[in-house]
Design an enzyme around this catalytic site. Sequence first.
Site, PDB file in Angstrom:
ATOM      1  N   GLU A  55     -17.920 -15.446   5.789  1.00 23.06           N
ATOM      2  CA  GLU A  55     -16.808 -15.982   6.582  1.00 23.06           C
ATOM      3  C   GLU A  55     -16.666 -15.225   7.886  1.00 23.06           C
ATOM      4  O   GLU A  55     -16.586 -14.000   7.918  1.00 23.06           O
ATOM      5  CB  GLU A  55     -15.490 -15.927   5.807  1.00 23.06           C
ATOM      6  CG  GLU A  55     -14.341 -16.580   6.580  1.00 23.06           C
ATOM      7  CD  GLU A  55     -13.042 -16.587   5.802  1.00 23.06           C
ATOM      8  OE1 GLU A  55     -13.052 -17.066   4.658  1.00 23.06           O
ATOM      9  OE2 GLU A  55     -12.031 -16.100   6.335  1.00 23.06           O
TER      10      GLU A  55
ATOM     11  N   GLU B 249     -11.787 -12.773  -0.746  1.00 21.22           N
ATOM     12  CA  GLU B 249     -11.009 -11.621  -0.288  1.00 21.22           C
ATOM     13  C   GLU B 249     -10.195 -10.985  -1.411  1.00 21.22           C
ATOM     14  O   GLU B 249      -8.953 -11.024  -1.406  1.00 21.22           O
ATOM     15  CB  GLU B 249     -10.136 -12.030   0.894  1.00 21.22           C
ATOM     16  CG  GLU B 249     -10.992 -12.506   2.061  1.00 21.22           C
ATOM     17  CD  GLU B 249     -10.260 -12.631   3.376  1.00 21.22           C
ATOM     18  OE1 GLU B 249      -9.018 -12.692   3.361  1.00 21.22           O
ATOM     19  OE2 GLU B 249     -10.932 -12.666   4.425  1.00 21.22           O
TER      20      GLU B 249
END
Length: 974
Positions: A332, A238
Amino acid sequence: MSSYSLGRRQFLTTAIGVAAAWTQVSGNAAAATSSRNSSVQVWLTDISAKKWVVGQSDVLFRTKSTGNPLTIKVDDSVKYQRIQGFGAAMTDSSAWLINKLSTADRAKLMQKLYAPSKGIGLSLIRTPMGATDFNASGNYSYDDMPAGQTDPTLSDFSVQHDEKYIIPVLRQALAQNPSAKILATPWSPPGWMKTSDSMTGGTLKSDYASTLADYFVKFIKAYDKAGVPISYITPQNEPMGTPSWPGMFLSAYQESALIQEIGQAFAANRISTKILAWDHNWDVPSYPETIFSDPAASQYTAGAGWHIYSGNPMYQTVVHNDFPGKETYITEATGGIWQGDDETAFHDALGTWIIKGMRNWANGVMLWNTALDPKLGPLNSDTNGIPMCRGLVTVDPDSEQVSYNVDYYALAHASRFVKPGAHRIYSNTFGEGSIESVAFLNPDGSKVVIAYNSGSAAKNFSVADGSQSFDYNLNAGDAVTFTYTGGRSGGTPAATNVFDPSHDFTFKSSLGPMTVTYDPALLQYQNAVRTGSELLTYSLPIGASIKTPGTSLSRGKWTATASSSPDWGAASNAIDGDINSRWNLGQGTTSGAWFQIDLGSPTSFNKIVFATGESSSFDYVTKYQIYVSDDGADWGSAVANGSGNIGKIAVTLPARTARYIRVVCAAASGFWWSIAEINVYGSSSGTGSIAAPTAVPKGLQLKTWTSPEGEQVTAVFNGTAGSRSFPVSADGSYTYTLPSGTSAMFTTQKLSGFPAPVFGSLKPKQGIPRAKFTISGSHFGDAQGLGTVRFGKLFAEIDSWSDTSISAYVPSGLAVGTYKVSVNSAGGADAGSASFDVIDLGPALSRTGWTATTSDTSSSNDGPANMLDGDSGTRYSSGTGQYDGLWIQVDMGQTQTFDKILLDSGSNIGDYARSADVYVSANGTDWTKVSSIEDGQRVELISFPTQTARYIKVVNTGNVASNWWSIAELTVYS
């Protein structure tokens, strides 16, 4: 991960007893090998009966045609991406919990997770490189140093922490499934490599890019030596988030440079581990494309990883179509307490992440934590993790009991039957609210069809393969996996009524066939421009460009204005010639926000280019519309739109003459808009118009298709070693440059083919600024496109847009009065209008001496006093997801008379009560209910018969765990 706040609703994990259902699955799997070719093996999930992936009686293919409108056609002659598998992350917390089990119980669990024949055969494992928010032992990296010290030679590098329980558990997983592949991802490198000198926050110091590359090399070698080979890495988890747990911001340009360093280090050390870029949410496709478009980084980049916390799987196809040679992985996805029930959790996991993920070119799907405890941890004790996520299994370290959760069974529908090396093959699907499906061909020739009923009622559908078909009935919310062996060639095709609005284009390349997919749902993610009597929608991969005749126009007489322009981000910064200064909106965008330039006089132009500069991947222009005007007041319909991207955005137009240009935000976003420089291009001749190509030079490949609805679709692929250009205008003055290995798609629709839009009704017909209103009608268009809603001459903020209904907000700052609300449809036509009255609320009571209390308060200085301070920039926040009984209370200090309360959430677009009851009291003990909120909104006006009371209490009556409750201002009117 950075986006847990998207959901926090209460979830009850699946009872331990349902795990026994897997015994029946294994038994049927054995029977499948001896069944006749005409037999289809069936595994069903019936959620209401708590039956999870349970083997059913076989069904038989029969040689018969089917006209069922819900017919899934399967065709193994059409092959798409190769499947690597399905899995989840072995976080520190997961490995720690699994290691707490007895040897026998641990072996049983690992078999159920990873064994291909006796378990669900998980074949992808994500493992963090160092600490995350899910850690049983606090923060750590593989080269931690005391504050102020560094280790540029990595002499202290060690994976000793992982040798205790992470590496042993990974080895045990590989023993159960030797074909499993492992993806490794850092949440943060060692703090001394970063500007924050900490594992939280900051970004990578440029001097340490090569050191971080060596860090990856040492990690891969250490793990390989320990018997855990690493197949993939991503440079950063991220990279556009900086949470309160380990994390690091990396711009797309920083990651591109880092990948070059890692790729060179891998090559020098003969490491074959593949690199995946991005590893973050669906809705920023320009981030991985920026890396793919850089030849120096792209040569080392196998593909991209995606998270599911914002956006949708269609973005995977956007990037695949632009760069069809790159791989795609969902790296994810997690369920959690925000989902509320098994049905929602199953819908997300199977319907969205697996079925839609695979149909949008995913080579694999990985969920988040493999195992968590009953408290949704353990969480990293050194940081502020949030106990919201659910693992595939729940492990109680005290009782050593293991329960198997809904996500486990959703994965099982695919992982148990679709083998690594399989290919997705052709099948049609019917989308949300109906039968959704995906099909595969395994390496052994067997086929797998997964079907899920995401509708609200049982549906009967058919599966057709060649000349044979069978029927099946599936209840709402349930899913089924079919497996069978054998071809269905010859004879009359069984499927006679196949619905499929998509179309594939397959091109030749040195790497093998490259297939890109047209889907009408893709059009809203592409660029569109009105050109004469047609609407042209086209893709423009990062690195591609369109050259127009003319040059950059002088900005000497220009002026710039904007809907919001903070002192440090003035609109004039975008036209000052300095790329380091910029206009900034100063807040997250809402649709209707705008930036405008006055060219000084009517001017001919054909291109607008705005750039954010390379210093930021955050504050870029997202989904936008372009309007032009002669007088700055009458804007007409939008002339172009696009999804925006990091870096430069070039908007190509048919030559036109106007004085004013306005760029309008067409969707809410957490990103701020920034423009460092804006330029306009044109020529005095004022001719030329962009169009789909009809022919391309040698070396490029062009294919066309006409949809049943009449759309003309053209796809161009560049399989050459370098960039190639081709004309996209009749006179050849507009040329499109397509980089090597990329494709472009053009869709032409005649504006006369759009149905005439009709404005039906407006509800409510009166209200206050920033309140929501709904327009009903027909033929507005399925997506906003070039459409807009105006409130008088102002652009209204759009909340949602469909063909028959539009929700929007009354613009802020309007004076009391009557205004005309009008709609231009997605095709640009005038749909009609109605009147809306902005009302006067009367005098507000003085809040001097008032106090506020609440049942729950955020720890982030968002206390209850903020809703009484007169500053809409501060707010009260609950700090927890909304639940039935959450309350706020105001003591007005003395008895007052009033009949209206205004709850204003300020700039927040999601944290407001969807439903609540309102009470008043004279003494704070005896309460009288005076009103209710049934369909709450960001600015909620609550009216009731005149009351005389001292205390006001608002009690939440719903469960919206995905949002906190925030109130910027609470105002009372008499």
